[in-house]
Design an enzyme around this catalytic site. Structure first.
Site, PDB file in Angstrom:
ATOM      1  N   CYS A  70      18.049  68.101  50.359  1.00 51.08           N
ATOM      2  CA  CYS A  70      16.960  68.835  51.009  1.00 51.08           C
ATOM      3  C   CYS A  70      17.354  70.190  51.586  1.00 51.08           C
ATOM      4  O   CYS A  70      16.802  71.226  51.211  1.00 51.08           O
ATOM      5  CB  CYS A  70      16.380  67.970  52.131  1.00 51.08           C
ATOM      6  SG  CYS A  70      15.868  66.321  51.608  1.00 51.08           S
ATOM      7  N   HIS A 119      14.598  71.720  58.691  1.00 55.14           N
ATOM      8  CA  HIS A 119      15.880  71.163  58.238  1.00 55.14           C
ATOM      9  C   HIS A 119      16.948  72.245  58.025  1.00 55.14           C
ATOM     10  O   HIS A 119      17.829  72.095  57.184  1.00 55.14           O
ATOM     11  CB  HIS A 119      15.663  70.361  56.939  1.00 55.14           C
ATOM     12  CG  HIS A 119      16.621  69.212  56.796  1.00 55.14           C
ATOM     13  ND1 HIS A 119      16.820  68.547  55.597  1.00 55.14           N
ATOM     14  CD2 HIS A 119      17.435  68.613  57.695  1.00 55.14           C
ATOM     15  CE1 HIS A 119      17.709  67.594  55.765  1.00 55.14           C
ATOM     16  NE2 HIS A 119      18.091  67.607  57.036  1.00 55.14           N
TER      17      HIS A 119
END
Length: 413
Positions: A70, A119
């Site tokens: 990710c 993130h």
């Protein structure tokens, strides 16, 4: 003045004479852990009519490559740089020395909004965890959603620590609702309340269909069922949410002035019910199943409709490509690893992509049609070589038959 500020100043000088009406909007939609076989245009089992239509009325990108996990993909999107340069991984964050796409667009007069999964720092689990790493410190005027890698779709708690990870502009918020729907609602509200005299950049980064997967409300036992049936329900929920955002663009009369880009951040997680069909392996690897992902671009009246493109491109290419598409010519381009693919996507000129790199531990080195996979540093394993055009399933390692190609790519890597 450092190079970043010089670049921004040069960009501003070149675009300051443009009127707001001449500047298009940009909407980037990212799904999470969606595999090659988790989209309707590759697999009719999956019901994604809105995304299918987006691709059918635009350009379907059949050779789009993300990174295997990710954060690594998100860093490449934000910087136009490969991970070999930025060093980003899931628990690090993005160093402040890198300029970001929203920073550049905001300097160009854009409203910059993010709804969804960041993130890239600011979270307590990141080594770069201070407030200066939050989205609102990296170019976004507004952020709503999660900072870490995963949340429960209903409680918005981190699965591992059971801490709340749901934020609006750096402050925690406790709200009821299914995360996919909440993110779409926020995006729609921002579009409705926008300054109509200025263009916008909206980054809509769903946490779906990342685990722990939950189905939308009203669809079976959404909190307890697992496996592929739940994944398909969550994917349908993402598709419906995307459709609502696109419908709002139509209601506002700005659809034809908005470039929409959709892609998954990495290949499907086979342990959570995803499928990558005939592509080898999945999330976490640099085999095709881990990095070749569903993707499409759509801009009515500008991009050719009904096009299926075999142009090789990677997530790092999006930063320079978006700048070109928006007509933002920087006076001194940063040292992007990504390449401007806008002319090729418009169909005006084919582009032979130079060597590029995907991954953060094991590395895939691409010089289409060749793809060489190297072992993680410190591991003594021979490289593998595949012709991914003739052998997309990576069944035949031809490193022994193509020593010159292996030698060339090993020198570059």
């Amino acid at each position: 003045m450092n190079q970043f500020l010089w670049n921004l100043a040069a960009l501003f000088l070149l675009i300051s004479g443009l009127g707001a009406a001449e500047k298009p909007n940009v909407l980037v939609i990212v799904s999470d852990d969606e595999g090659w076989g988790d989209i309707g245009w590759n697999n009719p089992e999956v019901k994604t009519p809105c995304l299918n239509r987006l691709a059918e009325e635009g350009v379907r990108l059949d050779r789009f490559y993300a990174n295997p996990i990710c954060s690594v993909t998100r860093a490449a999107l934000m910087t136009g740089m490969h991970t070999l340069r930025t060093g980003v991984e899931n628990f690090s964050g993005l160093d402040l020395k890198y300029q970001t796409l929203p920073q550049v667009l905001r300097e160009a007069g854009y409203q910059t909004w993010m709804c969804g999964k960041w993130h890239l720092g600011g979270d307590r689990e990141n080594s770069l965890s201070g407030p200066e790493y939050l989205p609102t410190a990296r170019g976004f005027d507004h952020h709503y959603g999660l900072l870490g890698g995963a949340v429960d779709y209903y409680t918005h708690m981190k699965p591992r620590t059971q801490e709340l990870d749901w934020w609006r502009n750096g402050k925690p918020v406790e709200e009821k609702g299914y995360s996919t729907d909440l993110l779409a609602d926020e995006a729609i509200g921002l579009i409705q309340k926008r300054d109509k005299q200025r263009p916008f950049f909206l980054y809509l980064a769903f946490n779906a269909i990342h685990g722990p997967i939950s189905a939308p409300p009203g669809v079976g036992d959404e909190r307890r069922s697992r496996g592929r049936p739940t994944l398909l329900q969550a994917m349908s929920g993402l598709d419906t949410a995307t459709g609502r955002v696109l419908e709002e663009l139509d209601k506002q009369g700005i659809r034809k002035n908005t470039l929409v880009i959709f892609f998954s951040d990495n290949g499907g997680d086979l342990t959570k019910g995803s499928t990558n069909l005939s592509l080898r392996e999945g999330k976490g690897t640099v085999f095709e199943g881990g990095i070749r992902v569903p993707a499409a671009m759509n801009w009515p009246g500008t991009l050719p409709a009904g096009t299926r493109s075999d142009q090789f491109l990677c997530v790092a290419d999006l930063f320079p490509t978006i700048l070109d598409a928006m007509g933002l010519k920087m006076g001194a381009l940063p040292n992007f690893d990504g390449k401007d693919l806008w002319p090729a996507l418009m169909g005006s000129q084919p582009f032979t992509h130079p060597v590029y790199f995907m991954g953060n531990k094991e590395i895939a080195v691409f010089r289409p049609p060749w793809k060489m996979i190297t072992a993680p540093r410190g591991q003594d394993a021979a490289p593998m070589l595949f012709n991914v055009v003739d052998d997309p399933s990576e069944k035949i390692d031809v490193a022994g038959q193509q020593p010159e190609v292996v030698r060339e790519l090993s020198t570059i890597s």
